[in-house]
Write a protein that holds these residues in place. Sequence first.
Motif, short mmCIF file in Angstrom:
data_model
loop_
_atom_site.label_atom_id
_atom_site.label_comp_id
_atom_site.label_asym_id
_atom_site.label_seq_id
_atom_site.Cartn_x
_atom_site.Cartn_y
_atom_site.Cartn_z
N HIS A 30 6.06 29.14 -0.73
CA HIS A 30 5.70 29.71 -2.03
C HIS A 30 6.37 28.92 -3.19
N ARG A 53 12.99 36.27 -4.46
CA ARG A 53 12.84 37.62 -5.00
C ARG A 53 11.43 38.15 -4.80
N GLU A 54 10.44 37.31 -5.12
CA GLU A 54 9.05 37.76 -5.03
C GLU A 54 8.66 38.14 -3.60
#
Length: 150
Positions: free
Chosen positions: A145, A89-90
């Motif tokens: 990430h 999502r980020e």
Amino acid sequence: MVKLRINGVEQSFDGDPDTPLLWFVRDELGLNGTKYGCGVGLCGACTVHLDGVAVRGCLTTVAEAAGKSVTTIEGLSPDGSHRVQIAWRELNVPQCGFCQSGQIMQAAAMLEANPNPTDQEILEGMQGNVCRCGCYQRIVSAVRHASTGA
């Protein structure tokens, strides 16, 4: 009768034990986050975890899953708080989104086995999961990430 645990819930299947796990999950249980893509294990859209290992649901039979724990995208984190889901999502990974549940499931299993992979290890670990939109750079970035927080 085949018994297996799907997303933490004991399930029974009384059909043909050679039925692909994908069809039991989608058609019988209504968990359709796991997608049908190619049907021959080449695209990865149907990736689920079998006792924590990423497998292709279109190739894995219900009999092969007997007595084991199956996790689908719905069971990875029901509230979407798994670190891979957050990273997706980020970093706005999906374009069309069709392959993404398989990509996420593959990435989550890979990070369980190797919590801090190099970019090369990410590429190797994600091999076999096809994204027709070509979001591979974003996928690698999101896996990185999820592993490092950066």
